[in-house]
Structure formats: C-alpha cells, structure tokens
Design a protein around this motif. Structure first.
Motif, PDB file in Angstrom:
ATOM      1  N   ALA A  41       0.828  -1.208   0.000  1.00 53.59           N
ATOM      2  CA  ALA A  41       0.000   0.000   0.000  1.00 53.59           C
ATOM      3  C   ALA A  41       0.862   1.257   0.000  1.00 53.59           C
ATOM      4  O   ALA A  41       0.472   2.283  -0.561  1.00 53.59           O
ATOM      5  CB  ALA A  41      -0.942   0.006   1.207  1.00 53.59           C
ATOM      6  N   ALA A  42       2.052   1.182   0.590  1.00 55.71           N
ATOM      7  CA  ALA A  42       2.950   2.339   0.621  1.00 55.71           C
ATOM      8  C   ALA A  42       3.768   2.453  -0.661  1.00 55.71           C
ATOM      9  O   ALA A  42       3.928   3.543  -1.207  1.00 55.71           O
ATOM     10  CB  ALA A  42       3.884   2.246   1.826  1.00 55.71           C
ATOM     11  N   SER A  43       4.280   1.344  -1.164  1.00 52.12           N
ATOM     12  CA  SER A  43       5.168   1.408  -2.332  1.00 52.12           C
ATOM     13  C   SER A  43       4.412   1.485  -3.654  1.00 52.12           C
ATOM     14  O   SER A  43       4.853   2.158  -4.586  1.00 52.12           O
ATOM     15  CB  SER A  43       6.118   0.204  -2.345  1.00 52.12           C
ATOM     16  N   ALA A  44       3.285   0.810  -3.743  1.00 49.50           N
ATOM     17  CA  ALA A  44       2.536   0.768  -5.004  1.00 49.50           C
ATOM     18  C   ALA A  44       1.273   1.617  -4.951  1.00 49.50           C
ATOM     19  O   ALA A  44       0.763   2.011  -5.998  1.00 49.50           O
ATOM     20  CB  ALA A  44       2.157  -0.671  -5.345  1.00 49.50           C
ATOM     21  N   GLY A  45       0.779   1.872  -3.764  1.00 48.21           N
ATOM     22  CA  GLY A  45      -0.498   2.572  -3.632  1.00 48.21           C
ATOM     23  C   GLY A  45      -1.639   1.558  -3.614  1.00 48.21           C
ATOM     24  O   GLY A  45      -1.474   0.405  -4.013  1.00 48.21           O
ATOM     25  N   ILE A  46      -2.778   1.980  -3.147  1.00 50.65           N
ATOM     26  CA  ILE A  46      -3.923   1.081  -2.984  1.00 50.65           C
ATOM     27  C   ILE A  46      -4.393   0.524  -4.324  1.00 50.65           C
ATOM     28  O   ILE A  46      -4.575  -0.687  -4.481  1.00 50.65           O
ATOM     29  CB  ILE A  46      -5.091   1.787  -2.260  1.00 50.65           C
ATOM     30  N   GLU A  47      -4.594   1.381  -5.312  1.00 48.50           N
ATOM     31  CA  GLU A  47      -5.131   0.894  -6.597  1.00 48.50           C
ATOM     32  C   GLU A  47      -4.185  -0.074  -7.290  1.00 48.50           C
ATOM     33  O   GLU A  47      -4.608  -1.128  -7.756  1.00 48.50           O
ATOM     34  CB  GLU A  47      -5.469   2.068  -7.522  1.00 48.50           C
ATOM     35  N   LYS A  48      -2.919   0.266  -7.362  1.00 49.13           N
ATOM     36  CA  LYS A  48      -1.971  -0.633  -8.026  1.00 49.13           C
ATOM     37  C   LYS A  48      -1.802  -1.918  -7.222  1.00 49.13           C
ATOM     38  O   LYS A  48      -1.632  -2.990  -7.792  1.00 49.13           O
ATOM     39  CB  LYS A  48      -0.626   0.046  -8.246  1.00 49.13           C
ATOM     40  N   SER A  49      -1.855  -1.826  -5.892  1.00 52.80           N
ATOM     41  CA  SER A  49      -1.705  -3.047  -5.099  1.00 52.80           C
ATOM     42  C   SER A  49      -2.856  -4.016  -5.363  1.00 52.80           C
ATOM     43  O   SER A  49      -2.682  -5.226  -5.283  1.00 52.80           O
ATOM     44  CB  SER A  49      -1.553  -2.740  -3.605  1.00 52.80           C
ATOM     45  N   GLY A  72      -4.248  -2.873   4.148  1.00 50.26           N
ATOM     46  CA  GLY A  72      -3.503  -1.731   3.632  1.00 50.26           C
ATOM     47  C   GLY A  72      -2.552  -1.073   4.606  1.00 50.26           C
ATOM     48  O   GLY A  72      -2.335   0.142   4.544  1.00 50.26           O
ATOM     49  N   VAL A  74       0.704   0.482   6.064  1.00 49.72           N
ATOM     50  CA  VAL A  74       1.798   1.142   5.363  1.00 49.72           C
ATOM     51  C   VAL A  74       3.093   1.171   6.164  1.00 49.72           C
ATOM     52  O   VAL A  74       4.173   1.335   5.594  1.00 49.72           O
ATOM     53  CB  VAL A  74       1.414   2.584   4.923  1.00 49.72           C
ATOM     54  N   HIS A  90      -8.010  -0.064   5.777  1.00 55.70           N
ATOM     55  CA  HIS A  90      -8.627   0.345   4.511  1.00 55.70           C
ATOM     56  C   HIS A  90      -9.678  -0.713   4.188  1.00 55.70           C
ATOM     57  O   HIS A  90      -9.387  -1.756   3.612  1.00 55.70           O
ATOM     58  CB  HIS A  90      -7.559   0.435   3.419  1.00 55.70           C
TER      59      HIS A  90
END
Length: 170
Positions: A41-49, A72, A74, A90
């Motif tokens: 969730a921190a490196s890719a973000g929620i949507e990309k994860s 999620g 972080v 999340h």
C-alpha cells in the motif's frame, strides 16, 4: 524477479517472466509484500496493489500474504518488533481481498490448466497501450476464467488472442 517487474508496471517484462515452463511457475512463491520489502500500500499505492494482488493470487504457484496486507498497512516494521502503530484499516481494500481470495480459492486455480495469452494492439493505428496489459486464463475443459490486469494507471485497450485456448473454439 516477478516482484520487481510487477512494481515497475512493465507488463512486457512480466509476460517474459511468465514464459517460463508451467512446472517452474507452480514451484514459485508469489508475493507483493513481505518482511524484507516495503508495504504494498505504501510502495505501489492502494489501486496498483489491487492489480498486483490479482496477479499473484491468480498465477500458478504459492501465494504469500503478509500480515496487515489485507487492510492496507503502510508502516514497515523490523521483524524483531512485536508491536505496531495504530493504522486505520482500509475497508475497501480488505473487501477487495476477501473477494479476490474467495475467487482464487476455486479449485480451477489449483487443478486447471494455466495459459498466458498474447496481448496485441486493439486496432492498426492504436497507440501501444496494449503493452500495459497482462492476460492469461485457466480452464479445466468445461470452465474458463480469463484474467486481464492493467499494470499501469493508464486507460488501455487491446486484442487478446483466445483462438488457441483449449476446446474454447469447438
């Protein structure tokens, strides 16, 4: 290798990795987060994860889900620390994971036949957004699941060749 390629969002390089024989794929452990790597969730973000989780959960091989990944988290902590900071879960991501894991638990993903598909431009003059997509499928001869994942935030389109999917065209 797959972890790095997924985070880069380079579907072409991910496809190259998945060209390895299925026997190798089945012996691989898939993850997008672990105790040595940053939180997804921190490196890719929620949507990309979500996209990355879809890939790792629906490919051949074992799946590693790290503690806190489903909600999620972080904050990345050393494994020696047994406490963690308070983080607001999340809930939408958690619901997504529940649906994804229920789908991935279907016997088709364990007992079926996996196949990587060619992803081609949608039409002759189209821009190369097809390169953002990864497409593969599972089948057992009577049931089929097509998985298409966009590894970028860019709206993408493609033609996916299914003509060599076993028994589908009979």
């Amino acid at each position: 290798t797959l972890y790095d390629r997924l985070l880069e969002g380079d579907a072409r390089r991910v496809r190259e990795h998945l060209w390895a024989e299925v026997g190798f794929q089945e012996r691989t452990v898939r993850f997008i987060e672990n105790h040595d790597e940053p939180r997804a969730a921190a490196s890719a973000g929620i949507e990309k994860s979500r996209a990355l989780a879809t890939v790792i959960c629906t490919l051949p091989g074992a799946v590693l889900i790290h503690d806190g990944q489903l909600v999620g988290r972080v904050a990345k902590l050393p494994v020696q620390i047994s406490r963690q900071p308070q983080e607001t879960p999340h809930r939408a991501l958690e619901n997504f994971y529940r649906r994804l894991l229920a789908e991935a638990n279907d016997s088709l993903y364990q007992d079926g036949h996996w196949q990587l598909f060619d992803v081609l431009p949608a039409y002759d003059d189209s821009i190369n957004t097809h390169n953002n997509l990864l497409a593969y499928g599972w089948d057992d001869g009577s049931e089929y699941r097509l998985v298409v994942v966009n590894l970028t935030p860019v709206w993408s389109q493609a033609t996916i060749r299914l003509d060599n999917w076993r028994k589908l065209n009979r």
